[in-house]
Scaffold this active site. Sequence first.
Site, PDB file in Angstrom:
ATOM      1  N   HIS A  72     111.546  -5.372  57.153  1.00  0.00           N
ATOM      2  CA  HIS A  72     110.918  -6.416  57.302  1.00  0.00           C
ATOM      3  C   HIS A  72     111.834  -7.732  58.099  1.00  0.00           C
ATOM      4  CE1 HIS A  72     107.583  -5.476  54.788  1.00  0.00           C
ATOM      5  NE2 HIS A  72     108.414  -4.756  54.057  1.00  0.00           N
ATOM      6  N   ASN A 145     102.140  -6.346  50.796  1.00  0.00           N
ATOM      7  CA  ASN A 145     101.982  -5.822  52.360  1.00  0.00           C
ATOM      8  C   ASN A 145     100.455  -5.919  52.530  1.00  0.00           C
ATOM      9  OD1 ASN A 145     104.659  -4.972  52.780  1.00  0.00           O
ATOM     10  ND2 ASN A 145     104.330  -2.907  52.118  1.00  0.00           N
ATOM     11  N   TYR A 359     116.082  -6.646  45.460  1.00  0.00           N
ATOM     12  CA  TYR A 359     115.913  -8.002  46.377  1.00  0.00           C
ATOM     13  C   TYR A 359     116.974  -8.854  45.895  1.00  0.00           C
ATOM     14  CZ  TYR A 359     111.333  -6.038  48.181  1.00  0.00           C
ATOM     15  OH  TYR A 359     110.499  -5.394  48.628  1.00  0.00           O
TER      16      TYR A 359
HETATM   17 FE1  HDE Z   1     110.431  -4.396  50.051  1.00  0.00          FE
HETATM   18  N1  HDE Z   1     112.427  -4.929  50.561  1.00  0.00           N
HETATM   19  N2  HDE Z   1     111.321  -2.855  49.050  1.00  0.00           N
HETATM   20  N3  HDE Z   1     108.435  -3.647  49.771  1.00  0.00           N
HETATM   21  N4  HDE Z   1     109.970  -6.050  51.215  1.00  0.00           N
HETATM   22  C1  HDE Z   1     112.755  -6.065  51.110  1.00  0.00           C
HETATM   23  O1  HDE Z   1     114.281  -7.520  50.754  1.00  0.00           O
HETATM   24  C2  HDE Z   1     112.615  -2.550  48.627  1.00  0.00           C
HETATM   25  C3  HDE Z   1     108.316  -2.594  48.921  1.00  0.00           C
HETATM   26  C4  HDE Z   1     108.485  -6.001  51.277  1.00  0.00           C
HETATM   27  O2  HDE Z   1     109.546 -11.609  54.123  1.00  0.00           O
HETATM   28  C5  HDE Z   1     114.168  -6.289  51.296  1.00  0.00           C
HETATM   29  O3  HDE Z   1     114.764  -9.741  51.198  1.00  0.00           O
HETATM   30  C6  HDE Z   1     112.715  -1.518  47.833  1.00  0.00           C
HETATM   31  C7  HDE Z   1     106.895  -2.591  48.720  1.00  0.00           C
HETATM   32  C8  HDE Z   1     108.241  -7.271  52.123  1.00  0.00           C
HETATM   33  O4  HDE Z   1     111.459 -11.897  53.370  1.00  0.00           O
HETATM   34  C9  HDE Z   1     114.623  -5.188  50.302  1.00  0.00           C
HETATM   35  C10 HDE Z   1     111.521  -0.903  47.701  1.00  0.00           C
HETATM   36  C11 HDE Z   1     106.471  -3.606  49.223  1.00  0.00           C
HETATM   37  C12 HDE Z   1     109.554  -7.769  52.424  1.00  0.00           C
HETATM   38  C13 HDE Z   1     113.544  -4.396  49.986  1.00  0.00           C
HETATM   39  C14 HDE Z   1     110.444  -1.661  48.389  1.00  0.00           C
HETATM   40  C15 HDE Z   1     107.438  -4.180  49.899  1.00  0.00           C
HETATM   41  C16 HDE Z   1     110.484  -6.823  51.874  1.00  0.00           C
HETATM   42  C17 HDE Z   1     114.852  -6.392  52.586  1.00  0.00           C
HETATM   43  C18 HDE Z   1     111.024   0.473  47.072  1.00  0.00           C
HETATM   44  C19 HDE Z   1     105.129  -4.083  49.350  1.00  0.00           C
HETATM   45  C20 HDE Z   1     110.037  -8.696  53.201  1.00  0.00           C
HETATM   46  C21 HDE Z   1     115.221  -7.879  52.679  1.00  0.00           C
HETATM   47  C22 HDE Z   1     111.220   0.243  45.662  1.00  0.00           C
HETATM   48  C23 HDE Z   1     104.315  -4.153  47.996  1.00  0.00           C
HETATM   49  C24 HDE Z   1     110.135 -10.225  52.533  1.00  0.00           C
HETATM   50  C25 HDE Z   1     114.919  -8.741  51.604  1.00  0.00           C
HETATM   51  C26 HDE Z   1     110.355 -11.390  53.320  1.00  0.00           C
HETATM   52  C27 HDE Z   1     111.725  -6.884  51.899  1.00  0.00           C
HETATM   53  C28 HDE Z   1     113.672  -3.414  48.951  1.00  0.00           C
HETATM   54  C29 HDE Z   1     109.223  -1.413  48.757  1.00  0.00           C
HETATM   55  C30 HDE Z   1     107.331  -5.523  50.724  1.00  0.00           C
HETATM   56  C31 HDE Z   1     115.861  -4.376  50.961  1.00  0.00           C
HETATM   57  C32 HDE Z   1     114.030  -0.975  47.373  1.00  0.00           C
HETATM   58  C33 HDE Z   1     105.998  -1.437  47.740  1.00  0.00           C
HETATM   59  C34 HDE Z   1     107.045  -8.030  52.190  1.00  0.00           C
HETATM   60  O5  HDE Z   1     115.265  -5.740  49.176  1.00  0.00           O
END
Ligand code: HDE
Length: 682
Positions: A72, A145, A359
Amino acid sequence: MARTPHDTGLGNAGETQQRGGEVLTSNHGIPFSDNQNSLRVGDRGPTLLEDFLLREKIFHFDHERIPERIVHARGSAAHGVFTCTDPIPDLTRAALFAEKGKETPVFVRFSTVAGGAGSVDTPRDVRGFAVKFYTEEGNWDLVGNNIPVFFIQDAIKFPDLVHSVKMEADRAYPQAATAHDTFWDFVSLMPETLHTVIWAMSDRAIPRSYRMMQGFGVHTFKLVNAAGEERFVKFHWRPVLGLQSLVWDESAKLQGADNDYHRRDLYEAIAAGDFPQWELGVQVFDQALADGLPYDVLDATKIIPEEVVPLRVIGRLTLNRNPDNFFAETEQAAFLPSNIVPGVDFTDDPLLQGRLFSYLDTQKSRLGTTNFHQIPVNAPKCPFANMMRDGMMQTHIPKGRANYEPNSLDMAGEDPGPRASVTGFITAPQAVQGEKLRQRAESFGDHYSQPRLFWRSQTANEQAHIASAFVFELSKVTLPHVRIRLVSHLRNIEEELAQRVATGLGIDLPEAAPPFRPPVDLPPSDALSIQKNWQETLKGRKVGLLFAEGSDKAAIDGLIAAIEAEGGTVFTIAPKVGPLQLKGGTMQADGQLAGSPSVLFDAVGMILMPEQAEKLARDSAAIGFVMDAFAHLKAIGHCKGSQVILDRAGIAPDEGVGPYDGLPAMAKRRYWAREATLRDLA
Ligand code: HDE
């Protein structure tokens, strides 16, 4: 006990502004006398190390970048407000849902997933939809999402998924694309990904605008009321403008025409006062309903169709202010699924559980300090008090001797009493017992029924887009065994889909993959189709209007007024930006034809004098303008004189091609039926 502020929260660093404009200073306030020349020995001699102003400026510049988000990374954001329209105190004690009309400030960031921060806006990809509610009981981040399911079921697979979709490890390409070997290798080995993959192959993954896509909390959460009663909940954002998507060829061409297509669209809409809005809907259900479903509500690869649990709309989100500074706000915004407020709670969804760790951890690496919550965009807007102290970049100055709890120095009276609040966050009590093990529940084992449900819910044209997207992506896969393995899974989703993809790839239909749990037929859901729910409106849509010297100004003005009266906007285009002499006055174009291809607009119009039209009929930019508009299923409204351009472009008239004064009505649609006449879809 009531909470007491130990400082102003947003204050301190938050409200530090650049000093007023007249005199340039160093970071420490020392006025510059010259910002053009460094300190030298003579006007042609060596530069002196003594030049502390030069060194500070270059030093600061050298460190301007912070690590981009690992996923993202590319995104755009805005401030706004959430208004509760239908309070639900019976379901939750969360303060933001307590009263009708109650307003809560928000910061919302939209994003793509795979590309880097400098990548383009329109690749085929899932979009992030992250909302930070600054509630009176602390920040609640609903980090969702635009697709209601996720690729994997267990957080431990996330690094593998992301590595597979990002640029390949040895060659560092492709950027922001799923159409490559490693992604499809992973997908074909992990059938749990297939539900999200079929959504990603649909037009959901090429949204027309951030303003025209849905958002989903994805996981099942809990709502808890004041009596401690719990229910399950799924959160949905529904765009007031309705769902709209691009067509694939258009989204690919947009990557050349405007890298910032979605960013610009969001910024310009807000700047123009045309504030994007979404309704917040909840699907609320209890354990008994969950137990009766043929899938597990803790499995993030599953939806609960709206026909099974209807949406109840409880609020409205309005984005009404662009950030003042992209870096300070959008880039430094730190969303945390672990930011939750009393009245909402987590479930045991193993994906969500992993996110609760990830996060917080990632923010330390991106923002460099545990004090990232002090950055204005991240700071709660309610009072807060705790004994956390120090750390890198501490900007608060807590007063007093005692930085521990309990204490009887700074707290009233000799017996401090409990400092925790009885109205504070309580984790909903839950009995848990079991063996420690690494094992996926059997109830997570059906990977095909819901992709089948999705496929069967689409229009024939949407199905053709999905099948063609699979063919496009798999045709970019260089490993035959990966293609074959993927098609072997598609057979379990729908034989017809598998056959169409196999034919499109030019391969024989392979054996079906043995399913862990055989799929079942679930009733289709109309809510899943974009085309079935298309709202015919000009609101939020943009018409590109081509004119040239000598065009009829009154006709142009009339058309612009008619489109604007229905909430649309017009971008005028001419071979030269001008001011040009028209019949009835002069006019300046918003853009030059060569730099304003029709992919940038939802519909196009042409008002040209015959001799100008003749000239443009020999110009590839004008021919491309109408050819692409036609190929992207858009309305074309034109004057008689410009017929010559359509003829040269080989455009056969249909219901979406007609006189320019019909544009306000025609421009509300895309002409999906046209597609079969001009594109060989799978
Ligand atoms: Fe994320 N995800 N994600 N994700 N995600 C990040 O956090 C992660 C997941 C989502 O505008 C990171 O700040 C893991 C689902 C959005 O700043 C990180 C898993 C959904 C955004 C991270 C998921 C998301 C992130 C990268 C599996 C939808 C952007 C930078 C367990 C429900 C937020 C950060 C923004 C961002 C990890 C799965 C949505 C790496 C480990 C499911 C919208 O922490």
